[in-house]
Design a protein around this motif. Structure first.
Motif, PDB file in Angstrom:
ATOM      1  N   ASN A  24      44.953  45.591  44.690  1.00 23.68           N
ATOM      2  CA  ASN A  24      45.241  46.779  43.785  1.00 23.68           C
ATOM      3  C   ASN A  24      45.559  45.757  42.185  1.00 23.68           C
ATOM      4  N   CYS A  25      46.123  44.482  42.092  1.00 24.46           N
ATOM      5  CA  CYS A  25      45.801  43.176  40.322  1.00 24.46           C
ATOM      6  C   CYS A  25      44.561  43.355  40.715  1.00 24.46           C
ATOM      7  N   LEU A  26      43.235  43.713  41.665  1.00 17.64           N
ATOM      8  CA  LEU A  26      42.016  43.285  40.770  1.00 17.64           C
ATOM      9  C   LEU A  26      41.763  45.160  40.447  1.00 17.64           C
ATOM     10  N   THR A  27      42.362  46.267  40.432  1.00 10.80           N
ATOM     11  CA  THR A  27      41.605  47.373  40.104  1.00 10.80           C
ATOM     12  C   THR A  27      42.292  47.821  39.281  1.00 10.80           C
ATOM     13  N   GLY A  28      41.343  48.465  37.878  1.00 13.56           N
ATOM     14  CA  GLY A  28      41.586  48.753  36.500  1.00 13.56           C
ATOM     15  C   GLY A  28      41.640  50.316  36.637  1.00 13.56           C
ATOM     16  N   THR A  43      35.095  50.448  47.156  1.00 13.44           N
ATOM     17  CA  THR A  43      35.343  49.096  47.887  1.00 13.44           C
ATOM     18  C   THR A  43      33.939  48.584  48.055  1.00 13.44           C
ATOM     19  N   ARG A  44      32.755  48.904  47.687  1.00 12.66           N
ATOM     20  CA  ARG A  44      32.100  47.351  47.234  1.00 12.66           C
ATOM     21  C   ARG A  44      32.474  46.900  45.953  1.00 12.66           C
ATOM     22  N   ASP A  45      32.174  47.786  44.918  1.00  8.32           N
ATOM     23  CA  ASP A  45      32.797  47.373  42.954  1.00  8.32           C
ATOM     24  C   ASP A  45      33.987  46.013  43.317  1.00  8.32           C
ATOM     25  N   LEU A  46      35.064  46.560  43.788  1.00 11.69           N
ATOM     26  CA  LEU A  46      35.842  45.653  44.645  1.00 11.69           C
ATOM     27  C   LEU A  46      35.267  44.349  45.010  1.00 11.69           C
ATOM     28  N   ALA A  47      35.118  44.611  46.066  1.00 14.60           N
ATOM     29  CA  ALA A  47      34.570  42.978  46.700  1.00 14.60           C
ATOM     30  C   ALA A  47      33.706  42.043  46.340  1.00 14.60           C
ATOM     31  N   GLU A  48      32.664  42.805  45.787  1.00 15.83           N
ATOM     32  CA  GLU A  48      32.179  42.468  44.106  1.00 15.83           C
ATOM     33  C   GLU A  48      32.817  41.267  43.680  1.00 15.83           C
ATOM     34  N   ARG A  49      33.858  41.975  42.693  1.00 13.59           N
ATOM     35  CA  ARG A  49      34.423  41.342  42.267  1.00 13.59           C
ATOM     36  C   ARG A  49      35.630  40.406  42.278  1.00 13.59           C
ATOM     37  N   ASN A 102      34.210  38.415  45.232  1.00 12.81           N
ATOM     38  CA  ASN A 102      33.487  37.610  45.375  1.00 12.81           C
ATOM     39  C   ASN A 102      33.313  36.454  44.985  1.00 12.81           C
ATOM     40  N   SER A 103      33.273  37.146  42.861  1.00 10.43           N
ATOM     41  CA  SER A 103      33.103  36.476  41.381  1.00 10.43           C
ATOM     42  C   SER A 103      34.024  35.886  40.805  1.00 10.43           C
ATOM     43  N   ARG A 104      34.931  36.656  41.150  1.00 10.35           N
ATOM     44  CA  ARG A 104      36.039  36.151  40.317  1.00 10.35           C
ATOM     45  C   ARG A 104      36.782  34.285  41.045  1.00 10.35           C
ATOM     46  N   TYR A 105      36.627  34.766  42.698  1.00 12.93           N
ATOM     47  CA  TYR A 105      36.591  33.554  43.494  1.00 12.93           C
ATOM     48  C   TYR A 105      35.840  32.996  43.709  1.00 12.93           C
ATOM     49  N   GLN A 106      35.471  32.932  45.063  1.00 16.19           N
ATOM     50  CA  GLN A 106      34.273  32.816  45.684  1.00 16.19           C
ATOM     51  C   GLN A 106      34.106  33.797  47.159  1.00 16.19           C
ATOM     52  N   VAL A 140      41.743  34.898  51.944  1.00 13.79           N
ATOM     53  CA  VAL A 140      42.474  35.730  50.083  1.00 13.79           C
ATOM     54  C   VAL A 140      43.456  34.544  49.753  1.00 13.79           C
ATOM     55  N   PHE A 141      44.679  34.987  51.025  1.00 16.10           N
ATOM     56  CA  PHE A 141      45.452  34.973  50.169  1.00 16.10           C
ATOM     57  C   PHE A 141      45.601  33.259  49.784  1.00 16.10           C
ATOM     58  N   ASP A 142      44.614  32.088  50.208  1.00 16.20           N
ATOM     59  CA  ASP A 142      44.235  30.981  50.003  1.00 16.20           C
ATOM     60  C   ASP A 142      43.365  30.997  48.242  1.00 16.20           C
ATOM     61  N   ARG A 143      42.593  32.295  48.664  1.00 13.31           N
ATOM     62  CA  ARG A 143      42.534  32.124  47.597  1.00 13.31           C
ATOM     63  C   ARG A 143      42.295  32.252  46.338  1.00 13.31           C
ATOM     64  N   VAL A 144      43.450  33.458  46.501  1.00  6.04           N
ATOM     65  CA  VAL A 144      44.046  33.976  45.202  1.00  6.04           C
ATOM     66  C   VAL A 144      44.944  33.067  44.253  1.00  6.04           C
ATOM     67  N   GLY A 145      45.465  31.605  45.256  1.00  7.95           N
ATOM     68  CA  GLY A 145      46.763  30.712  44.726  1.00  7.95           C
ATOM     69  C   GLY A 145      47.751  30.717  45.349  1.00  7.95           C
ATOM     70  N   PHE A 146      48.399  31.170  47.285  1.00  8.81           N
ATOM     71  CA  PHE A 146      48.900  31.406  47.399  1.00  8.81           C
ATOM     72  C   PHE A 146      49.682  30.569  48.597  1.00  8.81           C
TER      73      PHE A 146
END
Ligand code: ADP
Ligand code: NA
Length: 330
Positions: free
Chosen positions: A97-101, A159-165, A167-171, A324-330
């Motif tokens: 949700n926090c990655l979705t416009g 789903t594909r757009d957010l997965a790519e987003r 993947n590129s924002r984090y890893q 995911v939580f690790d990559r986000v910084g949790f």
């Protein structure tokens, strides 16, 4: 053949599935479990995007699982579970949700259609973010392929757009899933209005074949299906939508091609097609209902199946969420 990670879900809201759900979705799930690593869920989190009676929802969820088992899903061959039993769905949905416009979500046509029907005061924010929950459902399992109807294509693009987003924002984290729209899937139309797809929200109950109805009632519905004033059994989706729908259902149940059926019914009237279709359906649905009922009569077995499914699903989902939580910084 490549073994794919497959994921799909169905809502528990109607209790009884209808013939469109079976021929358009569930039957493919049964086939796909043989050669793939398949995850199937009853999506009760999605169901509460519109108000549900709690006791009814609980009951409908169990009836849905029993029908999936009755239709041939095998908990040894696939992972069958209830969405709310795996808390990672809601947890990943928040991150997505926090990655979705906001505008991106507002462009989802299914939301626009449904909310237009409901009005803004009864439309929930949950319905608005429903597609994002679907995104989380798919990405949690790193699914390669998602068997969906044409109506879900836009959600899969999200789903594909957010997965790519992500993947590129984090890893690189998520597999990009592909829609899997089986070509042999029949689109089943309403028996009273063959220009509309068969749906649990049918205008007339006579147009809807509910799998748990008395087969005698379903036979009556087949026999009073709307056709046309012509008498020749032939296939023409535009001019003979009703007869074409009956032929498609027959073909899906009997395994005979439309051409074979047209030849078979040459010189016969619509009544012959309807009678044969009612018999064919009864031959399938009676044992389906018996298998479904056997699960409903054995709540301990159903609980065992669901506990096993949730455990298998969480083994995968918890790994994805931890990453995911690790990559986000949790
Ligand atoms: P409904 O349209 O009755 O609300 P759902 O949206 O819960 O049913 O659909 C569950 C699954 O059944 C989806 O995969 C959908 O594509 C499939 N499905 C629903 N209705 C039909 C139909 N009339 N013909 C073919 N497939 C259908
Ligand atoms: Na639908």
């Amino acid at each position: 053949q490549e073994r794919l990670r497959v994921l799909s879900g169905i809502q528990p809201t109607s209790g009884s599935f209808h013939l469109g759900n079976y021929l358009g979705a569930v039957r493919q799930w049964v086939d796909l479990q043989e050669t793939n690593d398949a995850f199937y869920m009853v999506v009760d989190l999605h169901a509460i995007t519109v108000a549900q009676d709690p006791a009814q929802l609980r009951e409908n969820t169990r009836i849905s699982v029993a029908q999936l088992l009755g239709a041939g899903l095998d908990p040894e061959r696939c992972t069958l579970f209830v969405q709310s039993h795996v808390p990672e769905h809601a947890q990943l949905a928040w991150v997505m949700n926090c990655l979705t416009g906001f505008g991106e979500a507002a462009r989802m046509t299914q939301f626009k259609d449904k909310s237009a029907k409901q009005g803004t005061d009864s439309t929930t924010v949950g319905l608005f973010t429903y597609p994002v929950l679907m995104v989380a459902d798919v990405l949690l399992y790193q699914a390669d392929a998602v068997p969906v109807g044409e109506d879900q294509r836009q959600h899969l693009e999200l789903t594909r757009d957010l997965a790519e987003r992500f993947n590129s924002r984090y890893q690189p984290t998520f597999t990009l899933p592909k829609p899997y729209i089986p070509k042999a899937t029949a689109k089943i139309m309403d028996l009273q209005d063959p220009t509309a797809k068969m749906s649990k929200s049918a205008a007339s109950p006579k147009g809807l074949i509910s799998l748990l109805d008395d087969p005698k009632l379903s036979a009556k519905k087949f026999k009073s299906a709307v056709t046309d004033t012509d008498t020749v059994v032939s296939y023409d989706e535009e001019k003979k939508a009703g007869v074409s729908n009956l032929l498609r259902i027959h073909s899906a149940l009997s395994g005979q091609s439309i051409e074979q059926l047209v030849a078979h019914f040459e010189g016969k009237m619509y009544g012959a097609l309807k009678t044969e279709l009612a018999e064919l359906y009864a031959e399938w649905v009676v044992p389906f209902q018996q298998r479904t009922q056997a699960y409903l009569d054995d709540p301990a077995e159903l609980d065992r199946v669901l506990a096993l499914g949730a455990e298998k699903a969480r083994e995968v989902a918890s790994v994805t969420l931890a990453t995911v939580f690790d990559r986000v910084g949790f």
